[in-house]
Scaffold this motif. Structure first.
Motif, PDB file in Angstrom:
ATOM      1  N   ARG A 173     -41.186  -0.956 -32.706  1.00  0.00           N
ATOM      2  CA  ARG A 173     -41.751  -2.170 -32.084  1.00  0.00           C
ATOM      3  C   ARG A 173     -42.230  -1.926 -30.657  1.00  0.00           C
ATOM      4  N   LYS A 174     -41.653  -0.929 -29.999  1.00  0.00           N
ATOM      5  CA  LYS A 174     -42.130  -0.615 -28.640  1.00  0.00           C
ATOM      6  C   LYS A 174     -43.579  -0.152 -28.670  1.00  0.00           C
ATOM      7  N   MET A 210     -45.742  -1.584 -30.638  1.00  0.00           N
ATOM      8  CA  MET A 210     -46.510  -2.721 -31.158  1.00  0.00           C
ATOM      9  C   MET A 210     -46.558  -3.824 -30.098  1.00  0.00           C
ATOM     10  N   MET A 221     -47.538  -8.109 -29.841  1.00  0.00           N
ATOM     11  CA  MET A 221     -47.871  -9.255 -30.691  1.00  0.00           C
ATOM     12  C   MET A 221     -48.181 -10.473 -29.828  1.00  0.00           C
ATOM     13  N   PHE A 248     -48.412 -14.371 -30.170  1.00  0.00           N
ATOM     14  CA  PHE A 248     -48.072 -15.474 -31.068  1.00  0.00           C
ATOM     15  C   PHE A 248     -49.042 -16.639 -30.892  1.00  0.00           C
ATOM     16  N   SER A 250     -48.179 -19.643 -30.484  1.00  0.00           N
ATOM     17  CA  SER A 250     -47.672 -20.487 -29.387  1.00  0.00           C
ATOM     18  C   SER A 250     -47.589 -19.704 -28.080  1.00  0.00           C
ATOM     19  N   ALA A 264     -45.601 -17.812 -26.838  1.00  0.00           N
ATOM     20  CA  ALA A 264     -44.212 -17.345 -26.690  1.00  0.00           C
ATOM     21  C   ALA A 264     -43.918 -16.762 -25.310  1.00  0.00           C
ATOM     22  N   LEU A 265     -44.569 -17.281 -24.277  1.00  0.00           N
ATOM     23  CA  LEU A 265     -44.237 -16.811 -22.931  1.00  0.00           C
ATOM     24  C   LEU A 265     -42.851 -17.320 -22.559  1.00  0.00           C
ATOM     25  N   LEU A 266     -42.136 -16.534 -21.764  1.00  0.00           N
ATOM     26  CA  LEU A 266     -40.797 -16.953 -21.329  1.00  0.00           C
ATOM     27  C   LEU A 266     -40.975 -17.994 -20.229  1.00  0.00           C
ATOM     28  N   THR A 267     -40.495 -19.199 -20.500  1.00  0.00           N
ATOM     29  CA  THR A 267     -40.848 -20.325 -19.639  1.00  0.00           C
ATOM     30  C   THR A 267     -40.158 -20.296 -18.272  1.00  0.00           C
ATOM     31  N   PHE A 277     -41.956  -8.080 -17.944  1.00  0.00           N
ATOM     32  CA  PHE A 277     -40.713  -8.146 -18.735  1.00  0.00           C
ATOM     33  C   PHE A 277     -40.530  -6.942 -19.667  1.00  0.00           C
ATOM     34  N   GLU A 319     -37.793  -3.884 -19.271  1.00  0.00           N
ATOM     35  CA  GLU A 319     -36.788  -3.734 -20.318  1.00  0.00           C
ATOM     36  C   GLU A 319     -36.759  -2.331 -20.907  1.00  0.00           C
ATOM     37  N   HIS A 320     -37.922  -1.685 -20.940  1.00  0.00           N
ATOM     38  CA  HIS A 320     -37.986  -0.420 -21.678  1.00  0.00           C
ATOM     39  C   HIS A 320     -38.266   0.813 -20.825  1.00  0.00           C
ATOM     40  N   ARG A 347     -49.448  -9.422 -21.858  1.00  0.00           N
ATOM     41  CA  ARG A 347     -48.068  -8.990 -22.123  1.00  0.00           C
ATOM     42  C   ARG A 347     -48.009  -8.109 -23.379  1.00  0.00           C
ATOM     43  N   ARG A 370     -25.769  -5.056 -16.560  1.00  0.00           N
ATOM     44  CA  ARG A 370     -26.801  -5.839 -15.849  1.00  0.00           C
ATOM     45  C   ARG A 370     -26.154  -7.075 -15.237  1.00  0.00           C
ATOM     46  N   THR A 375     -40.024 -22.428 -29.568  1.00  0.00           N
ATOM     47  CA  THR A 375     -41.298 -22.014 -28.969  1.00  0.00           C
ATOM     48  C   THR A 375     -41.545 -20.503 -29.142  1.00  0.00           C
ATOM     49  N   SER A 376     -40.865 -19.914 -30.101  1.00  0.00           N
ATOM     50  CA  SER A 376     -41.055 -18.496 -30.483  1.00  0.00           C
ATOM     51  C   SER A 376     -40.696 -17.511 -29.374  1.00  0.00           C
ATOM     52  N   GLN A 377     -39.988 -17.950 -28.345  1.00  0.00           N
ATOM     53  CA  GLN A 377     -39.640 -17.015 -27.270  1.00  0.00           C
ATOM     54  C   GLN A 377     -38.660 -15.949 -27.769  1.00  0.00           C
ATOM     55  N   MET A 421     -40.080  -9.003 -31.021  1.00  0.00           N
ATOM     56  CA  MET A 421     -41.277  -8.187 -31.219  1.00  0.00           C
ATOM     57  C   MET A 421     -41.553  -7.275 -30.024  1.00  0.00           C
ATOM     58  N   MET A 422     -40.935  -7.578 -28.875  1.00  0.00           N
ATOM     59  CA  MET A 422     -41.049  -6.664 -27.730  1.00  0.00           C
ATOM     60  C   MET A 422     -39.899  -5.657 -27.738  1.00  0.00           C
ATOM     61  N   ALA A 423     -39.201  -5.595 -28.880  1.00  0.00           N
ATOM     62  CA  ALA A 423     -38.067  -4.678 -29.039  1.00  0.00           C
ATOM     63  C   ALA A 423     -36.935  -4.992 -28.069  1.00  0.00           C
ATOM     64  N   VAL A 424     -36.801  -6.269 -27.736  1.00  0.00           N
ATOM     65  CA  VAL A 424     -35.692  -6.713 -26.888  1.00  0.00           C
ATOM     66  C   VAL A 424     -34.802  -7.601 -27.759  1.00  0.00           C
TER      67      VAL A 424
END
Lengths: 275, 259
Positions: free
Chosen positions: A87-88, A90, A92, A94, A96, A98-101, A111, A115-116, A160, B38, B124-126, B132-135
């Motif tokens: 998945r790293k 890939m 995607m 969405f 919606s 799917a941004l982190l609000t 982000f 994370e990676h 993103r 963390r 909201t698919s977060q 999908m970001m492998a997190v």
């Protein structure tokens, strides 16, 4: 209609996939090949399982039968660690977004990088700014997701999705609900980003005009299988009634206008409330 | 026949749900192990679930302590035992009211907020976006919140108890005729560190674990719709409150009963 040459370099192979949600059969012996480095549009009416296909490719769902191979790796048989490693590579976007609000635009794009990777802040900043520059939102980096318009939200989600320069980007209904200007921007960006970064794009959509305008190859799904495939030109010139109905947006045809019901006259003279 | 079938379905669904919740807890505890590296993430959540709950805990603790002072004095004075007011207030708070009322307030304030936040992230698919970001969302979202609730709850209970004791003092010593020295001395002589305070702390730790587990799981398991999130939030408050009261009886029986 031409079929993707299976000997050519393909990134994704979907072979003999079957899948049901409860009693509802979504796919029955589905076969598809997504060529590497191209933009492939997967089209079909709402509810035909287009987004489910992206979930298969991303390993969020497993098919009941058959296999999905991405970069020659069988996705359903991967363990969690290997799946996350895949998945790293890939991205995607969405429907919606799917941004982190609770994060602003900059932080949302940073982000996956934070994370990676263990890149220094200065380098992360430059990476994020380069992605934002690509989607034209460098000046909006301090805004929160709630302050963005629909089109801007999709552009941030796109930035993103490509933050880690993946080999594959999947777009789930990227054109839905956008005004004409934002629509034009997203259409242009998907094509440009794919070509500039030499990645493979899979666009799931039911918007025929936009899908055909950017795709190198089109698959049309219906009744759990591929009912048409080819280049956009081939799809437009097809004689298949199912494909013609979808491409032309005809209200009646192989996909009936009326939901299955008993005879209209019978219904009118039935006692009310009926059984 | 229909009612038997419905009962059967309810039992099967409940067992399935309990199984899901247990698997979720196992994954979260593994996630806690990873997230300890963390510290910043944990600190943010301790602020969200702990610090932002301080006001309601402090105000409630003060009023509960004042009521205890008033009721305790009115009862004790009939037996000429008003000098034991400090002890009565302190024991009531450390053994029972501190952990139990804090847990109920915590479920209402922080628990419902956790469920709603996680449920909305799902709707909201977060969470799907993170996957999908492998997190791993269990590691990145659930584990810090779970750990924060687990840390915050005993601290809030201690705060509730301390402010309650001060509330009792304000009424007993400030308004009624209990001597200040007697109020504190009775407490010092009667409250045992292990039997009373430690048992109260154990209760608050157990309640913190259970309430946060329920809140985080309900959010994660919520149907991804506005109605689903609303139902999950309600379930958190109801199930967590009942669990606290039921567990309180069990723990009290184990700790203080001679049976």
């Amino acid at each position: 209609m031409s079929q993707v040459d299976k000997s050519q370099d393909s990134l994704i192979q979907i072979r003999d996939v079957g899948f049901s949600f409860g009693d509802h059969k979504i796919y029955d012996h589905l076969d598809m090949t997504i060529p590497r480095g191209k933009v492939t549009a997967i089209m079909g009416p709402s509810g035909c399982g287009k987004s489910t296909l992206l979930n298969f490719i991303g390993g969020r769902l497993k098919p009941d039968t058959g296999d999905i191979r991405v970069n020659d790796v069988s996705v359903p048989s991967l363990n969690r660690r290997d799946l996350y490693a895949l998945r790293k590579q890939m991205g995607m976007m969405f429907q919606s977004s799917a941004l982190l609000t609770d994060l602003n635009v900059f932080e949302n794009i940073a982000f996956p990088i934070y994370e990676h990777t263990e890149l220094p802040d200065e380098l992360v900043k430059n990476l994020v700014l380069s992605k934002l520059q690509m989607v034209g939102l460098r000046g909006a980096r301090h805004l929160m997701p709630a302050e963005l318009s629909g089109g801007m939200t999709r552009r941030v989600a796109l930035a993103r999705a490509i933050a880690l320069d993946p080999m594959l980007v999947m777009y789930d209904e990227p054109f839905t609900g956008l005004d004409p200007i934002s629509l034009g921007v997203i259409v242009k960006l998907i094509r440009e980003v794919n070509d500039a970064l030499q990645m493979t794009s899979v666009v799931v959509t039911h918007d025929v005009a936009e899908g055909c305008s950017i795709a190198d190859y089109v698959y049309l799904l219906g009744q759990g299988r591929v009912i048409g495939q080819g280049t956009p030109e081939e799809m437009s010139g097809t004689k298949s009634p199912e494909v013609r109905q979808f491409m032309g947006g005809l209200p009646d045809g192989p996909v009936a206008y009326h939901y299955p019901a008993r005879d209209y006259k019978e219904d009118l003279f039935q006692d009310w409330p009926d059984d | 026949m229909t009612s038997i079938r419905l009962l059967g379905r309810w039992v099967i669904n409940s067992v399935l749900r309990l199984g899901r919740a247990t698997m979720f807890l196992t994954a979260t505890l593994v996630g806690v192990f990873w997230i300890l590296r963390r510290f910043q993430l944990i600190l943010q959540q301790v602020f969200a679930v702990g610090v932002l709950t301080v006001l309601i805990i402090a105000v409630s603790g003060l009023f509960v302590g004042m009521v205890l002072g008033l009721q305790g004095y009115n009862t004790l004075v009939d037996f000429g035992a008003e000098s034991s007011l400090g002890l009565v207030v302190a024991l009531s708070l450390t053994r029972e009211l501190g952990p139990v009322l804090t847990a109920l307030l915590f479920a209402g304030r922080a628990g419902s907020a956790l469920t709603a936040e996680i449920g909305l992230m799902k709707a909201t698919s977060q969470l799907a976006g993170m996957e999908m970001m492998a997190v791993d969302p269990i590691e990145r979202v659930m584990a810090p919140r779970f750990l924060a609730g687990f840390i915050a709850m005993p601290l809030l209970a201690a705060m509730f108890t301390a402010i309650g004791v001060l509330g009792g003092y304000l009424i007993g010593v400030g308004m009624l005729s209990v001597d200040s020295g007697v109020y504190w001395t009775s407490m010092q002589e009667g409250v045992d560190v292990y039997d009373d305070i430690l048992n109260g702390v154990i209760k608050s730790v157990v309640f913190g674990f259970v309430v946060t587990w329920i809140a985080v799981f309900e959010g994660y398991d919520a149907a991804p719709t506005s109605e689903g999130v609303s139902r999950a939030t309600t379930r958190t408050v109801v199930i967590a409150s009942l669990a606290v009261l039921g567990l309180d009886f069990i723990l009290t029986s184990l700790m203080f009963s001679e049976i």
